[in-house]
Design a protein around this motif. Structure first.
Motif, PDB file in Angstrom:
ATOM      1  N   ASP A  23      15.543   4.525  -3.417  1.00  0.00           N
ATOM      2  CA  ASP A  23      14.189   5.061  -3.536  1.00  0.00           C
ATOM      3  C   ASP A  23      13.220   3.893  -3.728  1.00  0.00           C
ATOM      4  O   ASP A  23      13.423   3.037  -4.596  1.00  0.00           O
ATOM      5  CB  ASP A  23      14.111   6.031  -4.718  1.00  0.00           C
ATOM      6  CG  ASP A  23      12.815   6.828  -4.730  1.00  0.00           C
ATOM      7  OD1 ASP A  23      11.750   6.206  -4.948  1.00  0.00           O
ATOM      8  OD2 ASP A  23      12.870   8.048  -4.544  1.00  0.00           O
ATOM      9  N   HIS A  24      12.142   3.868  -2.964  1.00  0.00           N
ATOM     10  CA  HIS A  24      11.216   2.742  -3.028  1.00  0.00           C
ATOM     11  C   HIS A  24      10.372   2.727  -4.302  1.00  0.00           C
ATOM     12  O   HIS A  24       9.760   1.710  -4.623  1.00  0.00           O
ATOM     13  CB  HIS A  24      10.325   2.713  -1.777  1.00  0.00           C
ATOM     14  CG  HIS A  24      10.991   2.059  -0.614  1.00  0.00           C
ATOM     15  ND1 HIS A  24      10.309   1.388   0.375  1.00  0.00           N
ATOM     16  CD2 HIS A  24      12.313   1.939  -0.288  1.00  0.00           C
ATOM     17  CE1 HIS A  24      11.161   0.890   1.260  1.00  0.00           C
ATOM     18  NE2 HIS A  24      12.384   1.221   0.893  1.00  0.00           N
ATOM     19  N   GLY A  25      10.355   3.839  -5.021  1.00  0.00           N
ATOM     20  CA  GLY A  25       9.751   3.801  -6.346  1.00  0.00           C
ATOM     21  C   GLY A  25      10.554   2.922  -7.271  1.00  0.00           C
ATOM     22  O   GLY A  25       9.995   2.169  -8.088  1.00  0.00           O
ATOM     23  N   PHE A  26      11.875   2.990  -7.152  1.00  0.00           N
ATOM     24  CA  PHE A  26      12.774   2.163  -7.961  1.00  0.00           C
ATOM     25  C   PHE A  26      12.815   0.730  -7.441  1.00  0.00           C
ATOM     26  O   PHE A  26      12.739  -0.228  -8.219  1.00  0.00           O
ATOM     27  CB  PHE A  26      14.182   2.768  -7.945  1.00  0.00           C
ATOM     28  CG  PHE A  26      15.245   1.884  -8.527  1.00  0.00           C
ATOM     29  CD1 PHE A  26      15.288   1.634  -9.899  1.00  0.00           C
ATOM     30  CD2 PHE A  26      16.202   1.286  -7.722  1.00  0.00           C
ATOM     31  CE1 PHE A  26      16.267   0.806 -10.439  1.00  0.00           C
ATOM     32  CE2 PHE A  26      17.175   0.459  -8.250  1.00  0.00           C
ATOM     33  CZ  PHE A  26      17.210   0.217  -9.621  1.00  0.00           C
ATOM     34  N   GLY A  31       4.739   3.997  -5.573  1.00  0.00           N
ATOM     35  CA  GLY A  31       4.505   5.386  -5.935  1.00  0.00           C
ATOM     36  C   GLY A  31       3.388   5.479  -6.953  1.00  0.00           C
ATOM     37  O   GLY A  31       2.747   4.483  -7.304  1.00  0.00           O
ATOM     38  N   ILE A  32       3.167   6.680  -7.437  1.00  0.00           N
ATOM     39  CA  ILE A  32       2.057   6.963  -8.347  1.00  0.00           C
ATOM     40  C   ILE A  32       2.543   7.897  -9.451  1.00  0.00           C
ATOM     41  O   ILE A  32       3.609   8.503  -9.349  1.00  0.00           O
ATOM     42  CB  ILE A  32       0.878   7.610  -7.595  1.00  0.00           C
ATOM     43  CG1 ILE A  32       1.367   8.852  -6.842  1.00  0.00           C
ATOM     44  CG2 ILE A  32       0.228   6.606  -6.657  1.00  0.00           C
ATOM     45  CD1 ILE A  32       0.298   9.646  -6.171  1.00  0.00           C
ATOM     46  N   PHE A  33       1.730   8.034 -10.507  1.00  0.00           N
ATOM     47  CA  PHE A  33       2.107   8.958 -11.572  1.00  0.00           C
ATOM     48  C   PHE A  33       0.873   9.420 -12.320  1.00  0.00           C
ATOM     49  O   PHE A  33      -0.217   8.864 -12.190  1.00  0.00           O
ATOM     50  CB  PHE A  33       3.118   8.312 -12.529  1.00  0.00           C
ATOM     51  CG  PHE A  33       2.525   7.344 -13.522  1.00  0.00           C
ATOM     52  CD1 PHE A  33       2.221   7.753 -14.811  1.00  0.00           C
ATOM     53  CD2 PHE A  33       2.282   6.021 -13.172  1.00  0.00           C
ATOM     54  CE1 PHE A  33       1.677   6.868 -15.741  1.00  0.00           C
ATOM     55  CE2 PHE A  33       1.750   5.131 -14.076  1.00  0.00           C
ATOM     56  CZ  PHE A  33       1.442   5.553 -15.379  1.00  0.00           C
ATOM     57  N   GLU A  34       1.066  10.444 -13.131  1.00  0.00           N
ATOM     58  CA  GLU A  34       0.048  10.938 -14.061  1.00  0.00           C
ATOM     59  C   GLU A  34       0.734  11.298 -15.377  1.00  0.00           C
ATOM     60  O   GLU A  34       1.869  11.806 -15.378  1.00  0.00           O
ATOM     61  CB  GLU A  34      -0.665  12.181 -13.520  1.00  0.00           C
ATOM     62  CG  GLU A  34      -1.757  11.891 -12.524  1.00  0.00           C
ATOM     63  CD  GLU A  34      -2.967  11.208 -13.146  1.00  0.00           C
ATOM     64  OE1 GLU A  34      -3.346  11.563 -14.279  1.00  0.00           O
ATOM     65  OE2 GLU A  34      -3.553  10.325 -12.483  1.00  0.00           O
ATOM     66  N   GLY A  35       0.048  11.032 -16.483  1.00  0.00           N
ATOM     67  CA  GLY A  35       0.475  11.501 -17.793  1.00  0.00           C
ATOM     68  C   GLY A  35      -0.494  12.570 -18.257  1.00  0.00           C
ATOM     69  O   GLY A  35      -1.718  12.355 -18.248  1.00  0.00           O
ATOM     70  N   VAL A  92       5.590  12.173 -11.413  1.00  0.00           N
ATOM     71  CA  VAL A  92       5.874  10.951 -10.662  1.00  0.00           C
ATOM     72  C   VAL A  92       6.102  11.308  -9.199  1.00  0.00           C
ATOM     73  O   VAL A  92       6.881  12.216  -8.889  1.00  0.00           O
ATOM     74  CB  VAL A  92       7.129  10.236 -11.206  1.00  0.00           C
ATOM     75  CG1 VAL A  92       7.414   8.964 -10.399  1.00  0.00           C
ATOM     76  CG2 VAL A  92       6.984   9.915 -12.679  1.00  0.00           C
ATOM     77  N   VAL A  93       5.410  10.607  -8.313  1.00  0.00           N
ATOM     78  CA  VAL A  93       5.642  10.776  -6.874  1.00  0.00           C
ATOM     79  C   VAL A  93       5.905   9.396  -6.289  1.00  0.00           C
ATOM     80  O   VAL A  93       5.023   8.524  -6.323  1.00  0.00           O
ATOM     81  CB  VAL A  93       4.441  11.422  -6.156  1.00  0.00           C
ATOM     82  CG1 VAL A  93       4.793  11.682  -4.685  1.00  0.00           C
ATOM     83  CG2 VAL A  93       4.011  12.711  -6.843  1.00  0.00           C
ATOM     84  N   SER A  94       7.103   9.192  -5.793  1.00  0.00           N
ATOM     85  CA  SER A  94       7.430   7.902  -5.185  1.00  0.00           C
ATOM     86  C   SER A  94       7.479   8.043  -3.669  1.00  0.00           C
ATOM     87  O   SER A  94       7.464   9.150  -3.125  1.00  0.00           O
ATOM     88  CB  SER A  94       8.787   7.397  -5.689  1.00  0.00           C
ATOM     89  OG  SER A  94       9.847   8.091  -5.044  1.00  0.00           O
ATOM     90  N   ARG A  95       7.534   6.906  -2.989  1.00  0.00           N
ATOM     91  CA  ARG A  95       7.584   6.913  -1.527  1.00  0.00           C
ATOM     92  C   ARG A  95       8.867   7.580  -1.029  1.00  0.00           C
ATOM     93  O   ARG A  95       8.914   8.114   0.065  1.00  0.00           O
ATOM     94  CB  ARG A  95       7.504   5.484  -0.999  1.00  0.00           C
ATOM     95  CG  ARG A  95       7.303   5.369   0.495  1.00  0.00           C
ATOM     96  CD  ARG A  95       5.872   5.651   0.919  1.00  0.00           C
ATOM     97  NE  ARG A  95       4.935   4.677   0.346  1.00  0.00           N
ATOM     98  CZ  ARG A  95       3.628   4.676   0.594  1.00  0.00           C
ATOM     99  NH1 ARG A  95       3.094   5.607   1.382  1.00  0.00           N
ATOM    100  NH2 ARG A  95       2.833   3.787   0.045  1.00  0.00           N
ATOM    101  N   GLY A  96       9.897   7.564  -1.857  1.00  0.00           N
ATOM    102  CA  GLY A  96      11.148   8.213  -1.495  1.00  0.00           C
ATOM    103  C   GLY A  96      12.205   7.234  -1.029  1.00  0.00           C
ATOM    104  O   GLY A  96      12.022   6.016  -1.043  1.00  0.00           O
ATOM    105  N   SER A 152      -0.514   3.535 -10.336  1.00  0.00           N
ATOM    106  CA  SER A 152       0.693   3.280  -9.547  1.00  0.00           C
ATOM    107  C   SER A 152       1.913   3.070 -10.436  1.00  0.00           C
ATOM    108  O   SER A 152       1.804   2.847 -11.645  1.00  0.00           O
ATOM    109  CB  SER A 152       0.487   2.048  -8.659  1.00  0.00           C
ATOM    110  OG  SER A 152       0.708   0.854  -9.389  1.00  0.00           O
ATOM    111  N   LEU A 153       3.078   3.112  -9.804  1.00  0.00           N
ATOM    112  CA  LEU A 153       4.328   2.876 -10.531  1.00  0.00           C
ATOM    113  C   LEU A 153       4.542   1.401 -10.827  1.00  0.00           C
ATOM    114  O   LEU A 153       5.443   1.063 -11.600  1.00  0.00           O
ATOM    115  CB  LEU A 153       5.524   3.413  -9.719  1.00  0.00           C
ATOM    116  CG  LEU A 153       5.553   4.916  -9.486  1.00  0.00           C
ATOM    117  CD1 LEU A 153       6.829   5.297  -8.742  1.00  0.00           C
ATOM    118  CD2 LEU A 153       5.467   5.682 -10.803  1.00  0.00           C
TER     119      LEU A 153
END
Length: 293
Positions: A23-26, A31-35, A92-96, A152-153
């Motif tokens: 996963d490209h987030g890792f 990727g992006i996120f919200e708290g 969390v939404v990553s590129r996958g 972003s992540l």
């Protein structure tokens, strides 16, 4: 107790919430996120958080595989699955999943994860006595780099600043922008009060436009304070009458010392106390209902 996690359309036990090592987030922080916070059975400022999530996604050309309404439903579903009324929600939404190369076109489908749990950054005592902060060497990345408006992540800029604060025994770090003006902290926006004026760095200073920042500015205006969004330096910070921070996890919390300089007389100011009280009142009484049936 095991948490239930939203993972790509399904609610699964925490132990089963796994993503690919490709996963490209890792691999790349792509990727992006919200708290987000929930209080008393309501999700606070949910629309604003979802709006910011999709703005971040648009800027990095990431197509979230849910509409905004579907995302809202998924967030509420995750909170219900954990039977929570008060919660910290991480979206969390990553590129996958892709390959070992950088090209995002190799990632066929984004990964969507939603976690509903709890968080407490600071003990309650510090909301009464205030934080003692330090300015750190790490500078805020500018808008022509990884724009700070993108949540972003890739948070290494913030993490490096937090490490420097840790090394000095401080609970939070103040970060300057590349021109030497105060930008923000590692996870919070910053405000100073001088007489009847409240000032916070403008969006172009290199800050994340915090959702709770807007609540603070509205509360200050309600109190009759003049609200300014303009650049200021550490000199202004050291000589302020009051200082405080705001953020989703931290809420609103006072600052009484910066870099060994005591703010005013070193006690929490009356205007800051009033803003914290108003912030909590709004947070505890407004938001999107979680259990509305």
């Amino acid at each position: 107790m095991s948490r239930n996690i939203y993972l790509n359309g399904e609610i699964v036990p925490e132990a089963q919430a796994k993503i690919s090592v490709f996963d490209h987030g890792f691999l790349y922080g792509d990727g992006i996120f919200e708290g987000i916070r929930a209080y008393n059975g309501r999700v606070f400022m949910l629309d604003q958080h979802i709006k910011r999530l999709y703005q971040s996604a648009k800027t990095i050309m990431l197509d979230i595989p849910l509409t905004k309404k579907e995302m809202e439903a998924a967030i509420l579903k995750t909170i219900r699955a954990n039977e929570l009324s008060d919660a910290y929600i991480r979206v969390v939404v990553s590129r996958g999943e892709g390959d070992l190369g950088l090209d995002p076109r190799k990632c066929s489908e984004p990964t969507v994860v939603i976690i509903a749990s709890a968080i407490q950054l600071y003990p309650e005592e510090l909301y009464k006595t205030g934080l003692k902060l330090v300015t750190v060497p790490t500078r805020r990345n500018g808008p022509e780099m990884v724009n700070p408006r993108i949540k972003s992540l890739n948070y290494l800029n913030n993490i490096m600043a937090r490490i420097e604060a840790n090394q000095q025994g401080a609970p939070e770090a103040i970060i300057l922008n590349t021109d030497g003006y105060v930008a923000e902290c590692t996870g919070d926006n910053i405000f100073i009060i001088e007489e009847d004026t409240i000032t916070t760095p403008p969006r172009y200073a290199g800050i994340l436009k915090g959702t709770k920042r807007e609540i603070v500015l509205a509360a200050a205006a309600e109190m009759g304070l003049e609200v300014k969004e303009e650049l200021f330096t550490r000199h202004d910070l050291f000589n302020a009458d009051e200082c405080f921070l705001s953020g989703t996890a931290a809420e609103a919390i006072p600052v009484v010392e910066v870099d060994g300089r005591v703010i005013a007389d070193g006690s929490v100011g009356e205007k800051t106390k009033a803003i914290i009280a108003r912030f909590r009142e709004i947070a505890q009484t407004t938001g999107t209902e979680i259990y509305n049936d």
